[in-house]
Design an enzyme around this catalytic site. Sequence first.
Site, PDB file in Angstrom:
ATOM      1  N   TYR A 145       0.847  -1.188   0.000  1.00  0.00           N
ATOM      2  CA  TYR A 145       0.000   0.000   0.000  1.00  0.00           C
ATOM      3  C   TYR A 145       0.878   1.233   0.000  1.00  0.00           C
ATOM      4  O   TYR A 145       1.799   1.356   0.810  1.00  0.00           O
ATOM      5  CB  TYR A 145      -0.899  -0.006   1.240  1.00  0.00           C
ATOM      6  CG  TYR A 145      -1.774   1.216   1.383  1.00  0.00           C
ATOM      7  CD1 TYR A 145      -2.837   1.441   0.509  1.00  0.00           C
ATOM      8  CD2 TYR A 145      -1.552   2.138   2.397  1.00  0.00           C
ATOM      9  CE1 TYR A 145      -3.654   2.549   0.641  1.00  0.00           C
ATOM     10  CE2 TYR A 145      -2.359   3.249   2.538  1.00  0.00           C
ATOM     11  CZ  TYR A 145      -3.405   3.452   1.659  1.00  0.00           C
ATOM     12  OH  TYR A 145      -4.213   4.560   1.805  1.00  0.00           O
ATOM     13  N   ASP A 240       9.290   2.620  -0.547  1.00  0.00           N
ATOM     14  CA  ASP A 240       8.283   3.244   0.292  1.00  0.00           C
ATOM     15  C   ASP A 240       8.563   2.838   1.733  1.00  0.00           C
ATOM     16  O   ASP A 240       8.208   1.749   2.176  1.00  0.00           O
ATOM     17  CB  ASP A 240       6.885   2.799  -0.135  1.00  0.00           C
ATOM     18  CG  ASP A 240       5.780   3.463   0.679  1.00  0.00           C
ATOM     19  OD1 ASP A 240       6.092   4.032   1.748  1.00  0.00           O
ATOM     20  OD2 ASP A 240       4.615   3.392   0.268  1.00  0.00           O
ATOM     21  N   LYS A 273       5.437   8.946   9.055  1.00  0.00           N
ATOM     22  CA  LYS A 273       5.208   8.391  10.386  1.00  0.00           C
ATOM     23  C   LYS A 273       6.266   8.798  11.405  1.00  0.00           C
ATOM     24  O   LYS A 273       6.144   9.833  12.037  1.00  0.00           O
ATOM     25  CB  LYS A 273       5.031   6.873  10.299  1.00  0.00           C
ATOM     26  CG  LYS A 273       3.812   6.467   9.448  1.00  0.00           C
ATOM     27  CD  LYS A 273       3.522   5.001   9.512  1.00  0.00           C
ATOM     28  CE  LYS A 273       2.392   4.587   8.588  1.00  0.00           C
ATOM     29  NZ  LYS A 273       1.077   5.134   8.943  1.00  0.00           N
TER      30      LYS A 273
END
Length: 431
Positions: A145, A240, A273
């Site tokens: 994702y 990612d 994050k």
Amino acid sequence: MSTEKTNAHLFERAQKVIPGGVNSPVRAFRAVGGTPRFIARAEGPYIFDAEGTRYIDYIGSWGPMILGHGHPAVLEAVQKAAVDGFSFGAPTEREIELAEEILSLVPSMDQVRLVSSGTEAAMSALRLARGATGRSKIVKFEGCYHGHADALLVKAGSGLATFGFPTSAGVPAEVVQHTLVLDYNNVEQIEEVFKTQGDGIACVMIEPIAGNMNFVRASVPFMKRLRELCTQHGTMLVFDEVMTGFRVALGGAQSIYAKAIPGFEPDISVFGKVIGGGMPLAAFGAKRAVMQQLAPLGPVYQAGTLSGNPIATACGLATLREIRKPAYFEALSASTRSLLDGLLASAKQAGVAMVGDCEGGMFGFFFASELPQTYSTVMATDKERFNRFFHAMLDRGVYFAPAMYEAGFVSSAHTADDLRATAAAALDALR
């Protein structure tokens, strides 16, 4: 107790004014059933819901809270920044300091651009790769994702390297016509795609350790071959690391693969994050020649009103300075391993098949006899067992992600007593 402060009543109110009652779909507990917990406050490794119930938190805001909630150094930095101003729409020195901190830990990058979300960072990295190569096709992997940008909301069709079809309404097929979706950890498939279409592929985007099909790591042979093929065909390898960055190791997942594969580096890296410490902040970066394709220097446009927000950068900078202290990651990794070992031991004692894996402060477990390596094998694990376990643990004061497809996170605030209590609750829940 006032009914207005129960989770059920809050959920009822929320559904009247917010689609599904939540502002991010997985929070709705649709995968596991039941009523979501509305969180009122947090402290260290704990969160407290609207009814005052305390939970040991293994979500950590889906990864950012690596220091736990309310770390003193982070609180001090944020409070000071808030007094100075919320947002300026102009450069600040702290943006430079955060960029320097990130770059000092990730040698594959010479420059970074700060943004406000992982989706924004991944979307921008994709545009940058296409702009820098002059190509349109991209490769992603099923189960990985990368946020909800249109071109990345796709799944595999039948057969080898099928062009993607949208997995969300509102995404026209022509938007994803250049997106190829392959099986994670399938060397033969990626070789075949590069053989037939390699000169037209702008980038391969991958989660090096996938955290959105629980915890599944790319094998070293797979990653090594992926790097070779990208180099051979002039394709950019995009890591990612929104979830893994500064979470699985101080240098991110790429530092782990660099130890196993001499000279290994991705071409573009995406972070989020942890670098925001709980505030909305993300980044993407690469070598100078690639990053200078971005406006205002180059033709690839990207902008953001709140990019490099002064409070978010203060939060992120304070977080990074804490986690780079000596022996921080050794201690965090030991805690995560202790948690996973405790869960697996409890399952074994209860006679339940469970497997798991972890790295740094990130972990995952499956109700299965073998660790899954692909999205399809993740989907073949025992979902109903997980759903029962999730609710049983919630009842015992332990908060795991409300879906078997999500990884879990340990913070440095979790104590040995928290980890032991979790294992004991798991044994009770599985019996």
